[in-house]
Design a protein around this motif. Structure first.
Motif, PDB file in Angstrom:
ATOM      1  N   ARG A 136      25.492  49.287  23.728  1.00  0.00           N
ATOM      2  CA  ARG A 136      25.873  49.311  22.124  1.00  0.00           C
ATOM      3  C   ARG A 136      27.118  48.784  22.574  1.00  0.00           C
ATOM      4  NH1 ARG A 136      23.288  47.919  17.188  1.00  0.00           N
ATOM      5  NH2 ARG A 136      21.824  49.534  16.955  1.00  0.00           N
ATOM      6  N   PHE A 137      27.618  49.302  23.846  1.00  0.00           N
ATOM      7  CA  PHE A 137      29.465  48.210  23.737  1.00  0.00           C
ATOM      8  C   PHE A 137      29.252  47.867  25.153  1.00  0.00           C
ATOM      9  CE2 PHE A 137      29.804  52.441  21.198  1.00  0.00           C
ATOM     10  CZ  PHE A 137      30.767  52.297  20.603  1.00  0.00           C
ATOM     11  N   GLY A 138      28.530  46.301  25.336  1.00  0.00           N
ATOM     12  CA  GLY A 138      28.435  45.610  26.545  1.00  0.00           C
ATOM     13  C   GLY A 138      28.667  44.065  26.160  1.00  0.00           C
ATOM     14  N   TRP A 139      29.150  44.542  24.410  1.00  0.00           N
ATOM     15  CA  TRP A 139      30.222  43.221  24.166  1.00  0.00           C
ATOM     16  C   TRP A 139      31.473  43.334  25.296  1.00  0.00           C
ATOM     17  CZ3 TRP A 139      33.878  44.114  20.824  1.00  0.00           C
ATOM     18  CH2 TRP A 139      34.506  45.643  20.874  1.00  0.00           C
ATOM     19  N   THR A 140      31.955  44.897  25.099  1.00  0.00           N
ATOM     20  CA  THR A 140      33.325  44.841  25.631  1.00  0.00           C
ATOM     21  C   THR A 140      33.410  44.184  26.720  1.00  0.00           C
ATOM     22  OG1 THR A 140      32.592  47.043  26.587  1.00  0.00           O
ATOM     23  CG2 THR A 140      33.520  46.994  24.328  1.00  0.00           C
ATOM     24  N   LEU A 141      32.324  44.218  27.957  1.00  0.00           N
ATOM     25  CA  LEU A 141      33.017  44.047  28.876  1.00  0.00           C
ATOM     26  C   LEU A 141      32.874  41.993  28.802  1.00  0.00           C
ATOM     27  CD1 LEU A 141      32.755  44.329  32.055  1.00  0.00           C
ATOM     28  CD2 LEU A 141      30.074  44.066  31.990  1.00  0.00           C
ATOM     29  N   SER A 142      31.944  42.341  28.191  1.00  0.00           N
ATOM     30  CA  SER A 142      31.835  40.510  27.890  1.00  0.00           C
ATOM     31  C   SER A 142      33.258  39.622  27.344  1.00  0.00           C
ATOM     32  CB  SER A 142      30.551  39.480  26.689  1.00  0.00           C
ATOM     33  OG  SER A 142      30.609  38.133  26.161  1.00  0.00           O
ATOM     34  N   VAL A 143      33.508  40.789  26.750  1.00  0.00           N
ATOM     35  CA  VAL A 143      35.229  39.997  25.713  1.00  0.00           C
ATOM     36  C   VAL A 143      36.124  39.852  26.906  1.00  0.00           C
ATOM     37  CG1 VAL A 143      37.018  40.372  24.225  1.00  0.00           C
ATOM     38  CG2 VAL A 143      33.982  40.684  23.269  1.00  0.00           C
ATOM     39  N   ILE A 151      35.208  34.634  33.773  1.00  0.00           N
ATOM     40  CA  ILE A 151      33.124  34.464  33.574  1.00  0.00           C
ATOM     41  C   ILE A 151      32.893  32.670  32.252  1.00  0.00           C
ATOM     42  CG2 ILE A 151      32.497  35.988  32.680  1.00  0.00           C
ATOM     43  CD1 ILE A 151      29.485  35.826  33.960  1.00  0.00           C
ATOM     44  N   HIS A 152      31.831  32.466  32.168  1.00  0.00           N
ATOM     45  CA  HIS A 152      31.911  31.718  30.818  1.00  0.00           C
ATOM     46  C   HIS A 152      31.397  32.472  29.835  1.00  0.00           C
ATOM     47  CE1 HIS A 152      30.905  28.132  28.531  1.00  0.00           C
ATOM     48  NE2 HIS A 152      31.811  27.736  29.520  1.00  0.00           N
ATOM     49  N   ALA A 153      31.809  32.241  28.545  1.00  0.00           N
ATOM     50  CA  ALA A 153      30.835  33.230  27.750  1.00  0.00           C
ATOM     51  C   ALA A 153      29.354  32.929  27.278  1.00  0.00           C
ATOM     52  CB  ALA A 153      31.668  32.245  26.447  1.00  0.00           C
ATOM     53  N   ASP A 154      28.858  31.465  28.058  1.00  0.00           N
ATOM     54  CA  ASP A 154      27.316  31.259  27.795  1.00  0.00           C
ATOM     55  C   ASP A 154      26.767  32.415  28.913  1.00  0.00           C
ATOM     56  OD1 ASP A 154      27.538  29.254  25.978  1.00  0.00           O
ATOM     57  OD2 ASP A 154      27.771  27.326  27.050  1.00  0.00           O
ATOM     58  N   ILE A 155      27.276  32.373  30.146  1.00  0.00           N
ATOM     59  CA  ILE A 155      26.549  33.037  31.059  1.00  0.00           C
ATOM     60  C   ILE A 155      26.878  34.798  30.272  1.00  0.00           C
ATOM     61  CG2 ILE A 155      27.038  33.988  33.962  1.00  0.00           C
ATOM     62  CD1 ILE A 155      28.314  31.366  34.660  1.00  0.00           C
ATOM     63  N   VAL A 159      23.272  37.074  30.580  1.00  0.00           N
ATOM     64  CA  VAL A 159      22.541  38.058  30.701  1.00  0.00           C
ATOM     65  C   VAL A 159      23.097  39.141  29.551  1.00  0.00           C
ATOM     66  CG1 VAL A 159      24.208  40.300  32.156  1.00  0.00           C
ATOM     67  CG2 VAL A 159      24.415  37.511  32.842  1.00  0.00           C
ATOM     68  N   LEU A 160      23.719  39.660  28.091  1.00  0.00           N
ATOM     69  CA  LEU A 160      23.690  40.367  27.637  1.00  0.00           C
ATOM     70  C   LEU A 160      21.711  40.152  26.795  1.00  0.00           C
ATOM     71  CD1 LEU A 160      27.390  40.524  26.080  1.00  0.00           C
ATOM     72  CD2 LEU A 160      26.319  42.355  28.017  1.00  0.00           C
ATOM     73  N   LEU A 163      19.081  42.261  27.764  1.00  0.00           N
ATOM     74  CA  LEU A 163      20.141  43.574  28.266  1.00  0.00           C
ATOM     75  C   LEU A 163      19.552  44.400  26.279  1.00  0.00           C
ATOM     76  CD1 LEU A 163      23.020  43.757  29.885  1.00  0.00           C
ATOM     77  CD2 LEU A 163      20.495  44.421  30.615  1.00  0.00           C
ATOM     78  N   GLU A 164      19.630  43.270  25.883  1.00  0.00           N
ATOM     79  CA  GLU A 164      19.357  43.970  23.505  1.00  0.00           C
ATOM     80  C   GLU A 164      17.881  43.672  23.860  1.00  0.00           C
ATOM     81  OE1 GLU A 164      20.684  44.791  19.831  1.00  0.00           O
ATOM     82  OE2 GLU A 164      21.522  45.064  22.230  1.00  0.00           O
ATOM     83  N   VAL A 165      17.638  43.311  24.465  1.00  0.00           N
ATOM     84  CA  VAL A 165      15.762  43.624  24.319  1.00  0.00           C
ATOM     85  C   VAL A 165      15.151  44.791  25.102  1.00  0.00           C
ATOM     86  CG1 VAL A 165      13.168  41.986  24.696  1.00  0.00           C
ATOM     87  CG2 VAL A 165      15.288  40.769  24.321  1.00  0.00           C
ATOM     88  N   ILE A 166      15.525  45.203  26.138  1.00  0.00           N
ATOM     89  CA  ILE A 166      14.934  46.059  26.465  1.00  0.00           C
ATOM     90  C   ILE A 166      15.646  46.963  26.066  1.00  0.00           C
ATOM     91  CG2 ILE A 166      15.591  47.848  28.367  1.00  0.00           C
ATOM     92  CD1 ILE A 166      15.891  44.580  30.603  1.00  0.00           C
TER      93      ILE A 166
END
Length: 249
Positions: A136-143, A151-155, A159-160, A163-166
């Motif tokens: 649920r808070f995986g977006w914080t790592l992405s930001v 790391i590029h936003a598309d990558i 990845v995320l 993980l959201e499907v899982i």
């Protein structure tokens, strides 16, 4: 022409991103209108409404990114982060308490869970609680990684997304279990559901048919709304004594 394409993308992407939340938001409002129950329908609608703010401020941040010297000087960035946390906390609590029915008061041996569980080990539930929190808070790592240029936003999106499907896959198991045990959706159980189209005049009739021991049967003709049922009469086998000449009979 490139600017025109970019402008279309800035408008269409937020709209597409909000569509799933909008459908569920409208569904919650409709259920509130039908049942007049503010809880849980309006509270659930509030959960989906946080998505609108999250997407709006995220899009405004991207749109105005070049107008500010740095990310930290853009006010829309902070609004995006604040509403991102609000949305994640809101949805996580709803997952655990409402959708899964965990953290009940009287749990017995199943600490932090619920009194009755279906799966063999409580460890499955503890794993799901932690897994749902992290994703649920995986977006914080992405930001963090994308804003620091690591790391590029598309990558990160690539990845995320799996993980959201899982996360949703795991969520379904415990949501179905909670519905099976507690009927939290308040659906009435009937033996059969009519597949013929229903109109407003059928509602009262359908409720009466639900209370019948035989349940609701599928209707083949519109005008035949309540077919007569005849109970089969008990049949008895009559045995006639055959006349014989044997004196011992």
């Amino acid at each position: 022409s490139n600017k025109c394409v970019d402008d279309i993308g800035l408008i269409s992407r937020p709209i597409v991103a909000c569509l799933p939340a909008w459908f569920r938001f409208a569904q919650c409002l409709r259920r509130y209108r039908d049942t007049k129950e503010a809880f849980p329908h309006l509270v659930n609608a509030g959960k989906y409404s946080t998505t609108f703010f999250n997407v709006a401020f995220s899009s405004l941040y991207v749109y105005t990114k070049d107008d500010y010297g740095s990310t930290w000087g853009n006010p829309f960035f902070y609004l995006w982060i604040v509403f991102g946390f609000i949305s994640s906390i809101y949805t996580y609590i709803w997952d655990i308490k409402m959708d899964w029915g965990l953290f009940e008061g009287n749990t017995g041996e199943n600490r932090f869970l619920r009194e009755e569980i279906v799966y063999s080990s409580p460890n499955y539930y503890y794993f799901a609680i932690v897994e749902d929190l992290i994703l649920r808070f995986g977006w914080t790592l992405s930001v963090s990684l994308t804003e620091m240029g690591l790391i590029h936003a598309d990558i990160m999106s690539s990845v995320l997304a799996p993980l959201e499907v899982i996360r949703r896959f795991v969520w379904n198991f415990f949501r179905l279990e909670n519905e099976h045990l507690n009927n939290c959706g308040k659906f009435r159980a009937v033996r059969d559901i009519s597949v013929a189209p229903l109109d407003s005049s059928d509602q009262t009739l359908l409720l009466c048919m639900m209370d019948e021991p035989d349940g609701v049967i599928n209707r083949r003709k519109k005008e035949r709304k309540y077919p007569n049922r005849r109970k089969k009469s008990d049949t008895r086998i009559l045995m006639e004594d055959n006349e014989t000449d044997d004196p011992d009979m």
